[in-house]
Enzyme design. Structure first.
Site, PDB file in Angstrom:
ATOM      1  N   HIS A  73       0.820  -1.218   0.000  1.00 22.42           N
ATOM      2  CA  HIS A  73       0.000   0.000   0.000  1.00 22.42           C
ATOM      3  C   HIS A  73       0.854   1.267   0.000  1.00 22.42           C
ATOM      4  O   HIS A  73       0.364   2.346  -0.329  1.00 22.42           O
ATOM      5  CB  HIS A  73      -0.980  -0.004   1.182  1.00 22.42           C
ATOM      6  CG  HIS A  73      -0.384   0.290   2.520  1.00 22.42           C
ATOM      7  ND1 HIS A  73      -0.097  -0.685   3.448  1.00 22.42           N
ATOM      8  CD2 HIS A  73      -0.012   1.452   3.110  1.00 22.42           C
ATOM      9  CE1 HIS A  73       0.408  -0.140   4.540  1.00 22.42           C
ATOM     10  NE2 HIS A  73       0.474   1.157   4.355  1.00 22.42           N
ATOM     11  N   ASP A 104      -0.003  -7.472   1.252  1.00 24.32           N
ATOM     12  CA  ASP A 104       0.490  -6.107   1.489  1.00 24.32           C
ATOM     13  C   ASP A 104       2.015  -6.036   1.551  1.00 24.32           C
ATOM     14  O   ASP A 104       2.583  -5.386   2.436  1.00 24.32           O
ATOM     15  CB  ASP A 104      -0.113  -5.529   2.772  1.00 24.32           C
ATOM     16  CG  ASP A 104      -0.037  -4.003   2.813  1.00 24.32           C
ATOM     17  OD1 ASP A 104       0.329  -3.401   1.796  1.00 24.32           O
ATOM     18  OD2 ASP A 104      -0.322  -3.432   3.879  1.00 24.32           O
ATOM     19  N   SER A 182       4.641   2.373   7.989  1.00 24.72           N
ATOM     20  CA  SER A 182       4.307   1.234   7.130  1.00 24.72           C
ATOM     21  C   SER A 182       5.514   0.774   6.320  1.00 24.72           C
ATOM     22  O   SER A 182       6.175   1.577   5.669  1.00 24.72           O
ATOM     23  CB  SER A 182       3.176   1.609   6.170  1.00 24.72           C
ATOM     24  OG  SER A 182       1.988   1.861   6.873  1.00 24.72           O
TER      25      SER A 182
END
Length: 405
Positions: A73, A104, A182
C-alpha cells in the site's frame, strides 16, 4: 573504601553489559530506509479519471539480495519512488520488482550500487512469542529522522489485512505504528521478525505486523518469476459445539470438526467439497470444534492458516465426514478471484456509460472509496456480497454490476 568502590564499579559495569541490546555493535537503522512515493490513483466512483497526483512516505527494509522490502500500500499506484538512508543526504530513485496486494508486501530495488554502501542488510528471524519484546524502526510522520520504539507482542492470530481483506497470519504489538511507519522493520535479537503494516485509528496500543511466514511465502511465490498470490479455498464454516448439530451430522463419537455451510462458486473448494461436509483434519492436522488447530504451545490459529500456507497449484488433503461416512479428499488449489475483486491497482476498473448512466463492477476499490470504516458507510447490500451468500451460489454469478449515482 577503595575496595568497596572497586566492587561498585564492576557491579555497574556488569549491569551495563547485561542491559546492552542483543545487536550490540550492529546498527539496524542502517538497514531501514525512508520511502517517498508520488502516486495518482483512479477514482472508483468516476473510473474514467484519476484523483490527481499526491505524495506519501513510508519505510522499507534492506535485504541481503540488494532489494528493499516494504508494504504494497506504500507503493500502490505510484508514478515515482525515491529512497533515503538514515545517514545519507542523497536521494535515490527506486523501482518496483514485485507487488503482492493480498499480503500487502512489495519488493523494490535501487539501480545505483552506491546506495548499498555502508548498509548491513537484515536477515529473517522467527515468530516471536506472546509477551516478547520487539523493536520497531521506521519513518513516521512528524520528523525526518528514523524513529525507534519498543513494544510487546500481544497476540498472534489470523486477521483481515486492511489492504485486501484477505485473512492472513498477523502479529499484534503495542508499539506505536503511525502513518509513515508502514513497511518499517520489526526486530528481535537483531533479526527481522516482521514488517509494520497497520493499526487501529480509534484505539491505542494496537498495531499489526506482517510476520516472517507471510514474508517467506511471498519470496517463495516469486521464485518462478511471477506472483500468484495466497490461495483461497472459497469455503465458509461454522463450529460444531452444539451437541444437536454433532448428533445430526453423525459425529457424536468423533473429536472436533467444523461444518461447511457455504462454498463460493467457481472456487477450488466447490470442485470437491460440499455444503454439509464436516472437516475433521487438514493435511493431517486435527481441527477442533471451533475451527482452530494447535499451532504451537499456548497458541491456536484458525484452519484458514493451514490453507494459506500453501502455494497456488498445491494439493490440500482433507479428512471429512459426509453423510455420516468418513472420507479423505484432495483439493487442488487453482487461482480464484472472488465475486468482489481485489483492488485494481494500476488499472482502471471496467465501466460502461449508457444513456447517461454509469455502470461498473463492484470491487474492493469501490467499497473503500466510501472512506475510513467503509464497511460501516457503504450500502449494506453491497457489503453482503463480500460473504458470497447462498443466493449468489445458486445463481453462480461471476461479478456484480453497480449503477453509480
Amino acid at each position: 573504601m577503595r575496595a568497596t568502590l572497586r566492587i561498585i564499579f564492576w557491579l555497574f559495569l556488569c549491569l551495563g553489559c547485561c542491559a546492552a541490546p542483543v545487536w550490540a555493535g550492529f546498527e539496524p537503522q542502517n538497514a531501514v530506509v525512508k520511502v517517498i512515493v508520488a502516486y495518482n490513483r483512479v477514482d472508483p466512483s468516476r473510473p474514467w479519471q484519476s484523483q490527481g497526483p499526491q505524495t506519501l512516505t513510508g519505510s522499507g527494509v534492506i535485504l541481503s539480495t540488494n532489494q528493499i522490502l516494504t508494504n504494497a500500500h506504500v507503493v500502490a499506484d505510484h508514478t515515482f519512488i525515491n529512497i533515503k538512508k538514515a545517514d545519507d543526504p542523497k536521494t535515490y530513485t527506486a523501482r518496483v520488482i514485485a507487488t503482492a496486494y493480498d499480503c500487502d508486501l512489495a519488493l523494490l530495488t535501487v539501480d545505483d550500487r552506491n546506495f548499498y554502501k555502508n548498509t548491513k542488510p537484515l536477515t529473517l528471524g522467527g515468530i516471536p512469542k506472546v509477551q516478547d519484546s520487539v523493536t520497531v524502526l521506521g519513518y513516521p510522520e512528524g520528523g525526518d529522522k528514523i524513529s525507534i520504539t519498543k513494544g510487546v507482542v500481544s497476540r498472534i492470530e489470523v486477521i483481515p489485512y486492511a489492504q485486501s481483506s484477505r485473512k492472513l497470519l498477523a502479529i499484534q504489538i503495542d508499539a506505536a505504528i503511525n502513518p509513515g511507519n508502514s513497511g518499517g522493520a520489526v526486530i528481535q535479537d537483531g533479526r527481522l521478525v516482521g514488517v509494520a503494516m497497520q493499526s487501529f485509528k480509534n484505539s491505542q496500543g494496537i498495531g499489526y505486523i506482517i510476520p516472517v511466514p507471510i514474508i517467506e511465502h511471498f519470496f517463495a511465490d516469486l521464485r518462478d518469476g511471477s506472483y500468484d498470490g495466497f490461495p483461497l479455498l472459497g469455503i465458509d464454516f461454522s463450529d460444531t459445539e452444539n451437541p444437536a448439530i454433532r448428533k445430526y451430522y453423525g459425529i457424536t463419537n468423533l473429536t472436533g470438526g467444523v461444518l461447511i455451510n457455504n462454498i463460493l462458486p467457481y472456487s477450488p473448494g466447490e470442485e470437491v467439497l460440499k455444503e454439509g461436509d464436516i472437516v475433521l483434519a487438514v493435511d493431517g492436522v486435527p481441527i477442533s470444534q471451533d475451527g482452530t488447530f494447535h499451532f504451537r504451545p499456548q497458541d491456536r490459529l484458525t484452519l484458514t492458516h493451514l490453507i494459506t500456507q500453501h502455494q497456488i497449484g498445491d494439493t490440500v488433503k482433507f479428512k471429512i465426514v459426509r453423510k455420516a461416512k468418513p472420507l479423505t479428499v484432495l483439493v487442488k488449489i487453482h487461482p480464484f478471484t472472488p465475486i468482489v475483486p481485489y483492488p485494481y491497482h494500476f488499472q482502471r476498473p471496467p465501466y460502461m456509460i449508457y444513456g447517461g448512466m454509469i455502470f461498473t463492477v463492484l470491487s474492493m476499490d469501490l467499497l473503500s472509496s466510501f472512506g475510513d470504516q467503509w464497511w460501516e458507510k457503504a450500502p449494506s447490500d453491497l457489503i453482503d456480497y463480500l460473504a458470497g451468500n447462498e443466493r449468489l451460489n445458486r445463481e453462480g454469478r461471476r461479478e456484480i454490476v453497480v449503477l453509480l449515482g
